[in-house]
Design a protein around this motif. Sequence first.
Motif, PDB file in Angstrom:
ATOM      1  N   ILE A   1     -15.935 110.899 103.440  1.00 46.52           N
ATOM      2  CA  ILE A   1     -16.876 109.958 102.835  1.00 46.52           C
ATOM      3  C   ILE A   1     -18.134 110.722 102.421  1.00 46.52           C
ATOM      4  O   ILE A   1     -18.749 111.392 103.247  1.00 46.52           O
ATOM      5  CB  ILE A   1     -17.248 108.835 103.822  1.00 46.52           C
ATOM      6  CG1 ILE A   1     -16.000 108.051 104.228  1.00 46.52           C
ATOM      7  CG2 ILE A   1     -18.286 107.897 103.213  1.00 46.52           C
ATOM      8  CD1 ILE A   1     -16.229 107.072 105.350  1.00 46.52           C
ATOM      9  N   PRO A   2     -18.537 110.668 101.164  1.00 42.22           N
ATOM     10  CA  PRO A   2     -19.736 111.403 100.710  1.00 42.22           C
ATOM     11  C   PRO A   2     -21.010 110.697 101.179  1.00 42.22           C
ATOM     12  O   PRO A   2     -21.730 110.094 100.378  1.00 42.22           O
ATOM     13  CB  PRO A   2     -19.592 111.387  99.192  1.00 42.22           C
ATOM     14  CG  PRO A   2     -18.848 110.108  98.918  1.00 42.22           C
ATOM     15  CD  PRO A   2     -17.889 109.936 100.067  1.00 42.22           C
ATOM     16  N   ILE A   3     -21.274 110.792 102.461  1.00 47.42           N
ATOM     17  CA  ILE A   3     -22.347 110.010 103.071  1.00 47.42           C
ATOM     18  C   ILE A   3     -23.732 110.422 102.561  1.00 47.42           C
ATOM     19  O   ILE A   3     -24.658 109.621 102.546  1.00 47.42           O
ATOM     20  CB  ILE A   3     -22.281 110.119 104.618  1.00 47.42           C
ATOM     21  CG1 ILE A   3     -23.079 109.008 105.292  1.00 47.42           C
ATOM     22  CG2 ILE A   3     -22.719 111.484 105.104  1.00 47.42           C
ATOM     23  CD1 ILE A   3     -22.461 107.649 105.188  1.00 47.42           C
ATOM     24  N   GLU A   4     -23.870 111.693 102.144  1.00 51.49           N
ATOM     25  CA  GLU A   4     -25.145 112.191 101.631  1.00 51.49           C
ATOM     26  C   GLU A   4     -24.961 112.748 100.224  1.00 51.49           C
ATOM     27  O   GLU A   4     -24.057 113.547  99.992  1.00 51.49           O
ATOM     28  CB  GLU A   4     -25.710 113.298 102.528  1.00 51.49           C
ATOM     29  CG  GLU A   4     -25.983 112.889 103.953  1.00 51.49           C
ATOM     30  CD  GLU A   4     -26.528 114.051 104.768  1.00 51.49           C
ATOM     31  OE1 GLU A   4     -27.293 114.848 104.219  1.00 51.49           O
ATOM     32  OE2 GLU A   4     -26.149 114.161 105.955  1.00 51.49           O
TER      33      GLU A   4
ATOM     34  N   GLY B   1     -19.264 104.991  99.282  1.00 49.76           N
ATOM     35  CA  GLY B   1     -19.731 105.009 100.663  1.00 49.76           C
ATOM     36  C   GLY B   1     -20.966 105.837 100.922  1.00 49.76           C
ATOM     37  O   GLY B   1     -21.355 106.046 102.078  1.00 49.76           O
ATOM     38  N   THR B   2     -21.632 106.315  99.893  1.00 48.74           N
ATOM     39  CA  THR B   2     -22.852 107.100 100.081  1.00 48.74           C
ATOM     40  C   THR B   2     -23.952 106.235 100.678  1.00 48.74           C
ATOM     41  O   THR B   2     -24.198 105.124 100.219  1.00 48.74           O
ATOM     42  CB  THR B   2     -23.335 107.691  98.745  1.00 48.74           C
ATOM     43  OG1 THR B   2     -22.307 108.532  98.214  1.00 48.74           O
ATOM     44  CG2 THR B   2     -24.612 108.489  98.923  1.00 48.74           C
TER      45      THR B   2
ATOM     46  N   GLY C   1     -18.559 119.684 100.615  1.00 46.59           N
ATOM     47  CA  GLY C   1     -17.313 119.237 100.005  1.00 46.59           C
ATOM     48  C   GLY C   1     -16.563 118.202 100.814  1.00 46.59           C
ATOM     49  O   GLY C   1     -15.553 117.672 100.354  1.00 46.59           O
ATOM     50  N   PHE C   2     -17.058 117.905 102.020  1.00 47.74           N
ATOM     51  CA  PHE C   2     -16.422 116.885 102.863  1.00 47.74           C
ATOM     52  C   PHE C   2     -17.248 115.606 102.888  1.00 47.74           C
ATOM     53  O   PHE C   2     -16.726 114.524 102.669  1.00 47.74           O
ATOM     54  CB  PHE C   2     -16.238 117.402 104.294  1.00 47.74           C
ATOM     55  CG  PHE C   2     -15.051 118.290 104.477  1.00 47.74           C
ATOM     56  CD1 PHE C   2     -13.836 117.774 104.903  1.00 47.74           C
ATOM     57  CD2 PHE C   2     -15.144 119.643 104.218  1.00 47.74           C
ATOM     58  CE1 PHE C   2     -12.734 118.591 105.072  1.00 47.74           C
ATOM     59  CE2 PHE C   2     -14.053 120.479 104.385  1.00 47.74           C
ATOM     60  CZ  PHE C   2     -12.837 119.960 104.812  1.00 47.74           C
ATOM     61  N   CYS C   3     -18.528 115.711 103.202  1.00 44.06           N
ATOM     62  CA  CYS C   3     -19.357 114.505 103.304  1.00 44.06           C
ATOM     63  C   CYS C   3     -20.730 114.671 102.654  1.00 44.06           C
ATOM     64  O   CYS C   3     -21.589 113.808 102.810  1.00 44.06           O
ATOM     65  CB  CYS C   3     -19.490 114.050 104.757  1.00 44.06           C
ATOM     66  SG  CYS C   3     -19.998 115.336 105.899  1.00 44.06           S
ATOM     67  N   VAL C   4     -20.938 115.753 101.918  1.00 43.29           N
ATOM     68  CA  VAL C   4     -22.171 115.925 101.146  1.00 43.29           C
ATOM     69  C   VAL C   4     -21.798 116.399  99.750  1.00 43.29           C
ATOM     70  O   VAL C   4     -20.749 117.029  99.549  1.00 43.29           O
ATOM     71  CB  VAL C   4     -23.133 116.948 101.799  1.00 43.29           C
ATOM     72  CG1 VAL C   4     -23.570 116.489 103.169  1.00 43.29           C
ATOM     73  CG2 VAL C   4     -22.500 118.341 101.877  1.00 43.29           C
ATOM     74  N   CYS C   5     -22.642 116.091  98.798  1.00 42.85           N
ATOM     75  CA  CYS C   5     -22.435 116.596  97.442  1.00 42.85           C
ATOM     76  C   CYS C   5     -23.769 116.592  96.707  1.00 42.85           C
ATOM     77  O   CYS C   5     -24.747 115.996  97.160  1.00 42.85           O
ATOM     78  CB  CYS C   5     -21.412 115.756  96.684  1.00 42.85           C
ATOM     79  SG  CYS C   5     -21.989 114.083  96.264  1.00 42.85           S
ATOM     80  N   THR C   6     -23.786 117.257  95.578  1.00 41.25           N
ATOM     81  CA  THR C   6     -24.960 117.292  94.709  1.00 41.25           C
ATOM     82  C   THR C   6     -24.533 116.950  93.294  1.00 41.25           C
ATOM     83  O   THR C   6     -23.452 117.351  92.844  1.00 41.25           O
ATOM     84  CB  THR C   6     -25.611 118.691  94.726  1.00 41.25           C
ATOM     85  OG1 THR C   6     -26.106 118.968  96.036  1.00 41.25           O
ATOM     86  CG2 THR C   6     -26.767 118.775  93.738  1.00 41.25           C
ATOM     87  N   ILE C   7     -25.381 116.189  92.612  1.00 41.71           N
ATOM     88  CA  ILE C   7     -25.158 115.872  91.198  1.00 41.71           C
ATOM     89  C   ILE C   7     -26.347 116.412  90.427  1.00 41.71           C
ATOM     90  O   ILE C   7     -27.506 116.125  90.774  1.00 41.71           O
ATOM     91  CB  ILE C   7     -25.016 114.357  90.988  1.00 41.71           C
ATOM     92  CG1 ILE C   7     -23.815 113.834  91.773  1.00 41.71           C
ATOM     93  CG2 ILE C   7     -24.859 114.031  89.497  1.00 41.71           C
ATOM     94  CD1 ILE C   7     -23.792 112.335  91.921  1.00 41.71           C
ATOM     95  N   ASN C   8     -26.087 117.212  89.424  1.00 41.82           N
ATOM     96  CA  ASN C   8     -27.207 117.814  88.704  1.00 41.82           C
ATOM     97  C   ASN C   8     -27.672 116.931  87.551  1.00 41.82           C
ATOM     98  O   ASN C   8     -27.148 115.839  87.316  1.00 41.82           O
ATOM     99  CB  ASN C   8     -26.877 119.248  88.260  1.00 41.82           C
ATOM    100  CG  ASN C   8     -25.861 119.309  87.117  1.00 41.82           C
ATOM    101  OD1 ASN C   8     -25.620 118.345  86.394  1.00 41.82           O
ATOM    102  ND2 ASN C   8     -25.249 120.482  86.946  1.00 41.82           N
TER     103      ASN C   8
ATOM    104  N   VAL D   1     -13.181 112.640  90.822  1.00 36.35           N
ATOM    105  CA  VAL D   1     -13.661 113.998  91.097  1.00 36.35           C
ATOM    106  C   VAL D   1     -13.590 114.293  92.582  1.00 36.35           C
ATOM    107  O   VAL D   1     -13.095 115.341  93.015  1.00 36.35           O
ATOM    108  CB  VAL D   1     -15.103 114.177  90.586  1.00 36.35           C
ATOM    109  CG1 VAL D   1     -15.688 115.509  91.049  1.00 36.35           C
ATOM    110  CG2 VAL D   1     -15.155 114.075  89.066  1.00 36.35           C
ATOM    111  N   TRP D   2     -14.086 113.356  93.386  1.00 35.14           N
ATOM    112  CA  TRP D   2     -14.185 113.569  94.831  1.00 35.14           C
ATOM    113  C   TRP D   2     -12.799 113.669  95.473  1.00 35.14           C
ATOM    114  O   TRP D   2     -12.599 114.458  96.403  1.00 35.14           O
ATOM    115  CB  TRP D   2     -14.988 112.434  95.458  1.00 35.14           C
ATOM    116  CG  TRP D   2     -15.376 112.669  96.884  1.00 35.14           C
ATOM    117  CD1 TRP D   2     -14.928 112.020  97.987  1.00 35.14           C
ATOM    118  CD2 TRP D   2     -16.334 113.629  97.353  1.00 35.14           C
ATOM    119  NE1 TRP D   2     -15.531 112.512  99.117  1.00 35.14           N
ATOM    120  CE2 TRP D   2     -16.403 113.500  98.754  1.00 35.14           C
ATOM    121  CE3 TRP D   2     -17.137 114.583  96.723  1.00 35.14           C
ATOM    122  CZ2 TRP D   2     -17.241 114.281  99.553  1.00 35.14           C
ATOM    123  CZ3 TRP D   2     -17.970 115.372  97.514  1.00 35.14           C
ATOM    124  CH2 TRP D   2     -18.014 115.225  98.895  1.00 35.14           C
ATOM    125  N   ALA D   3     -11.845 112.918  94.971  1.00 35.06           N
ATOM    126  CA  ALA D   3     -10.507 112.907  95.570  1.00 35.06           C
ATOM    127  C   ALA D   3      -9.593 113.988  95.018  1.00 35.06           C
ATOM    128  O   ALA D   3      -8.731 114.502  95.742  1.00 35.06           O
ATOM    129  CB  ALA D   3      -9.857 111.534  95.367  1.00 35.06           C
TER     130      ALA D   3
END
Length: 339
Positions: free
Chosen positions: A15-18, A60-61, A237-244, A270-272
């Motif tokens: 879950i990309p919580i952050e 789920g962020t 790559g599991f529960c955090v990501c960045t969008i530019n 993308v995430w899956a």
Amino acid sequence: MIPDIMEEKIFTKKIPIEAQFELTWRCNQRCIHCYQFPPGDYELTTHQVKDILSQLADAGTLYLSFTGGEPLLREDFWHIARFAFKKHFAILLQTNGLLIDQPTAQRIADLNFFAVHISILGATAETHDAITQTPGSFTQVLRVVGLLRTRGIKVILNLTLMKDNFKEYFQIKALKDSLGADIDIRISPYIFLKNDGGCFPAALRLDDEQLKRFFFDVKKETAGGLLHNKALLCNFGFCVCTINARGEVYPCVAVPVVVGDLKREKFRTVWAEGSILKRIRNTSIADLHECQNCHLADFCFRCSGFSCLENGNLFTCSQESRRCAEIIKEVTEYEEAKV
């Protein structure tokens, strides 16, 4: 912030919580250590940003950090922030504070921001302003801290240590204490190369003796000392990501590897299904061949971002991570020998 049992489920379910959202690469400071290298002037439209926020909420962020550049430079920032508030994100703002006055501080309070991160890069105006290359920026930081605290907003000071401000390290900590016991400070001795691989920031890194003094202080502050590390791979790559600023997804703010483009793809896809993300998630410590028999493994807080920018490979040994591990090992063994 999240109970351990929930963290395990979040990690397992991916879950990309952050999420960090770089709303713009524009900035009104020119910090000498900045890692950003804007690959053009393009910025997402208000509509595109809102659409991405809706997708993040559906995925789920919970923690949404607006960063940049300086996010408050976007003319539509408050429109975006109100939308995020209505989506029930815990909103964090990473800012240099230059654009925060009393009305702005009140807007932050009205939208119930979870926290505001402000960089502090010296204990004096001379040092801080030289690093930001912006006269008056130090005085403004102190003013903004007061404006936010009087409105009950959580303030977190971000200190990046480098050769240019290490002489004021302990003074900065004392300054933080004088500003308020409720203020947190996050201190990092790590300087990243530029996102395009430019090496200039490396010249600003603490030398070995400065790093040693820093880690001795960390050991003293944590009472139990520097922890032995077993997690050579973090949660990127599991529960955090960045969008530019142009809608591209990174596994982490420190790993500027594009895994998808939200102008053309949906975040869930993308995430899956992102091939790079799948490789990250299928990589174990056993795949870090240089780490397997390394005598520093227990002391190495390795960063895949360092490895990526140094070697073009997320899973190799970073010389900067190795340097820090050698010093942590020396400090830890010295202190343990005294007991």
